[in-house]
Design an enzyme around this catalytic site. Structure first.
Site, PDB file in Angstrom:
ATOM      1  N   LEU A 147      38.171  47.361  48.053  1.00  0.00           N
ATOM      2  CA  LEU A 147      37.289  48.788  49.064  1.00  0.00           C
ATOM      3  C   LEU A 147      35.406  48.589  49.217  1.00  0.00           C
ATOM      4  CD1 LEU A 147      38.848  51.764  49.378  1.00  0.00           C
ATOM      5  CD2 LEU A 147      38.678  50.740  51.026  1.00  0.00           C
ATOM      6  N   GLY A 153      32.518  50.608  41.241  1.00  0.00           N
ATOM      7  CA  GLY A 153      33.787  49.606  40.952  1.00  0.00           C
ATOM      8  C   GLY A 153      33.607  49.028  42.596  1.00  0.00           C
ATOM      9  N   ILE A 196      45.812  48.445  52.380  1.00  0.00           N
ATOM     10  CA  ILE A 196      44.943  48.037  52.828  1.00  0.00           C
ATOM     11  C   ILE A 196      45.175  46.694  52.610  1.00  0.00           C
ATOM     12  CG2 ILE A 196      42.212  48.294  52.918  1.00  0.00           C
ATOM     13  CD1 ILE A 196      42.675  50.622  51.858  1.00  0.00           C
ATOM     14  N   ARG A 252      32.933  44.937  36.118  1.00  0.00           N
ATOM     15  CA  ARG A 252      32.385  43.494  35.939  1.00  0.00           C
ATOM     16  C   ARG A 252      31.017  42.681  36.643  1.00  0.00           C
ATOM     17  NH1 ARG A 252      37.747  42.717  39.667  1.00  0.00           N
ATOM     18  NH2 ARG A 252      36.518  44.955  40.581  1.00  0.00           N
ATOM     19  N   LYS A 257      45.590  60.646  41.173  1.00  0.00           N
ATOM     20  CA  LYS A 257      45.194  60.778  42.914  1.00  0.00           C
ATOM     21  C   LYS A 257      45.233  62.259  43.151  1.00  0.00           C
ATOM     22  CE  LYS A 257      43.212  57.100  43.253  1.00  0.00           C
ATOM     23  NZ  LYS A 257      41.569  57.044  43.622  1.00  0.00           N
ATOM     24  N   TYR A 312      48.968  56.217  38.418  1.00  0.00           N
ATOM     25  CA  TYR A 312      48.470  56.764  39.260  1.00  0.00           C
ATOM     26  C   TYR A 312      48.239  57.563  40.792  1.00  0.00           C
ATOM     27  CZ  TYR A 312      45.899  54.600  43.836  1.00  0.00           C
ATOM     28  OH  TYR A 312      45.238  54.212  45.376  1.00  0.00           O
ATOM     29  N   ASP A 369      30.084  47.957  38.674  1.00  0.00           N
ATOM     30  CA  ASP A 369      31.058  47.794  38.381  1.00  0.00           C
ATOM     31  C   ASP A 369      30.661  47.386  36.992  1.00  0.00           C
ATOM     32  OD1 ASP A 369      33.475  46.557  40.521  1.00  0.00           O
ATOM     33  OD2 ASP A 369      33.925  46.146  38.496  1.00  0.00           O
ATOM     34  N   LEU A 429      32.819  46.031  42.323  1.00  0.00           N
ATOM     35  CA  LEU A 429      33.684  44.479  43.093  1.00  0.00           C
ATOM     36  C   LEU A 429      35.261  44.195  43.452  1.00  0.00           C
ATOM     37  CD1 LEU A 429      31.843  42.911  40.637  1.00  0.00           C
ATOM     38  CD2 LEU A 429      31.437  43.073  42.531  1.00  0.00           C
TER      39      LEU A 429
HETATM   40  C1  AKB Z   1      47.931  50.579  45.681  1.00  0.00           C
HETATM   41  O1  AKB Z   1      49.324  49.615  46.431  1.00  0.00           O
HETATM   42  O2  AKB Z   1      48.775  51.232  44.542  1.00  0.00           O
HETATM   43  C2  AKB Z   1      47.646  51.211  46.255  1.00  0.00           C
HETATM   44  C3  AKB Z   1      47.714  52.598  47.188  1.00  0.00           C
HETATM   45  C4  AKB Z   1      48.953  52.515  47.982  1.00  0.00           C
HETATM   46  O3  AKB Z   1      46.907  53.207  46.856  1.00  0.00           O
HETATM   47  N1  AKB Z   1      47.236  50.575  47.363  1.00  0.00           N
END
Ligand code: AKB
Length: 304
Positions: free
Chosen positions: A13, A8, A168, A34, A142, A138, A32, A10
Site C-alpha cells: 500500500l 511502512g 488487494i 527497510r 486489527k 493479525y 520504513d 515500502l
Molecule cells: C492478508 O491476506 O493478510 C491481507 C488482508 C486481507 O488483510 N491481504
C-alpha cells in the site's frame, strides 16, 4: 497544506500511496524499517515504528499533520510468531496515537482488514457490525485497533479513519505474508508463463479489490467531513469476490495456458474464517464509496 508521514511505506500500500501523492499537492515523508531499493519520489527516513522517540522527532522535524500508518505483519506471517506480530501491530499503533496526541496531528489513516471477522460473522455476506471472533493474531490486533480507534475518538477526539480491506491486487508492488496473496501470485505466474501451485483450494471464495480502488477509497474517506462518518471503528469496503478456480478460468479465457495445481496449506484454515462477500453499504451511504474495478477491469489492467 497536508504534510503526510507514511509508516511502512515500502509495503504494497505504501508504495502505491507514494505514487498517488506524487501527482498531488501534498508533502510526503516516507518511513520504513527497510531501505528503498530505488530512489523514491518523496523524502525518505529509515525508522522503526516501534521506536517512538525517533518517530516523534521526525513528526516534529518535518512538521507532519497527517499520518498514514501502514505498518503490520499480515495474517499468514503473523501466525508464524504471534507474540512479535502482536507487539509490532499494536505497539506501533499505540506509538502513532500518542505521537498524534502530543503533536496535534489532524488525521490518521490506518488500514484494518477482513481478518477482523470470523466464523460467527455470517461469512456468506458479512454486514458492517456482525459478531466478530477473529482467528488469527493479525485479525485480533486489527479488531483491537478498531476498538481503540473508536475509544480514542470518543475520549480525545482523535480522528483515525479506517477501512477493512479485502485482498488487494497489485502486480507492480507485492504484498508479503497474507492469505489473499495467492491471487497476485497466480496473476504473476500467468504473466510470466510459469506454472503455479495455489495454497488455497479451488472453491475458496474471498473478497478482493484492485489497488487503484484501495487507494481511491482511502483518499475519499480521508477527505470527507468527519461529521458525515457514522462509524468510528472501520468501514467495510469491497471490489469483487472470486475463487481460485474462477480466477483460473478468467486467466485461461484470456489465452494464458498455464498449469495450476492446488495444494492447500495452513492458510486454508485462515481463509475459511474470512468472508466470502462483504456488505459495504455503510461506506456507500456515508462517504459515497463506489468501486471502479470489477474482475474484468482488474484483469484488463493487470494484463495490459
Ligand atoms: C492478508 O491476506 O493478510 C491481507 C488482508 C486481507 O488483510 N491481504
Amino acid at each position: 497544506m497536508q504534510r503526510i508521514l507514511i509508516t511502512g511505506a515500502l509495503g504494497q500500500l505504501g508504495l502505491e500511496f507514494i505514487k498517488y501523492f506524487e501527482k498531488s499537492d501534498v508533502y510526503v515523508l516516507a518511513t520504513d524499517i527497510r531501505t528503498p531499493s530505488e530512489k523514491l519520489s518523496c523524502e525518505f527516513e529509515k525508522a522503526d515504528a516501534l521506536d517512538k522517540d525517533r518517530l516523534d522527532q521526525l513528526v516534529k522535524k518535518y512538521k507532519i499533520n497527517t499520518i498514514y500508518h501502514l505498518v503490520a505483519v499480515l495474517s499468514a506471517n503473523g501466525e508464524k510468531n504471534p507474540f512479535s506480530s502482536w507487539n509490532l501491530n499494536m505497539n506501533s499503533f499505540q506509538n502513532i496515537v500518542e505521537i498524534s496526541l502530543d503533536n496535534n496531528i489532524k488525521k490518521i489513516f490506518w488500514p484494518s482488514s477482513i481478518a477482523v471477522f470470523g466464523t460467527d460473522s455470517n461469512l456468506d455476506f458479512v454486514s458492517q457490525n456482525p459478531s466478530m471472533s477473529p482467528e488469527t493474531i493479525y485479525g485480533v490486533s486489527k479488531l483491537a485497533g478498531e476498538k481503540l480507534s473508536s475509544y480514542y475518538f470518543n475520549k480525545f477526539g482523535l480522528d483515525i479513519r479506517s477501512l477493512r480491506y479485502p485482498g488487494i491486487i497489485s502486480t507492480d508492488t507485492l504484498p508479503g505474508g497474507g492469505t489473499t496473496d495467492y491471487i497476485i501470485e497466480m496473476l504473476n505466474a500467468a504473466k510470466n508463463k510459469s506454472d503455479y501451485t495455489c495454497f488455497l483450494s479451488e472453491e475458496t471464495k474471498l473478497p478482493m479489490m484492485y489497488i487503484d480502488d484501495a487507494i481511491d477509497a482511502a483518499i475519499k474517506l480521508m477527505s470527507v467531513e468527519r461529521k458525515k462518518l457514522t462509524i468510528s471503528t472501520s468501514y467495510n469496503v469491497t471490489g469483487f469476490s472470486i475463487t481460485p478456480s474462477e480466477l483460473e478460468n478468467q486467466i485461461r479465457s484470456r489465452g494464458f495456458d498455464i498449469k495450476i495445481d492446488y495444494k492447500p496449506d495452513f492458510r486454508q484454515k485462515i481463509a475459511n474464517s474470512w468472508p466470502k462477500k462483504i456488505d459495504d453499504s455503510s461506506s456507500i451511504k456515508d462517504w459515497e464509496w463506489s468501486c471502479n474495478f470489477g474482475i474484468k477491469e482488474t484483469l484488463d489492467r493487470v494484463f495490459s
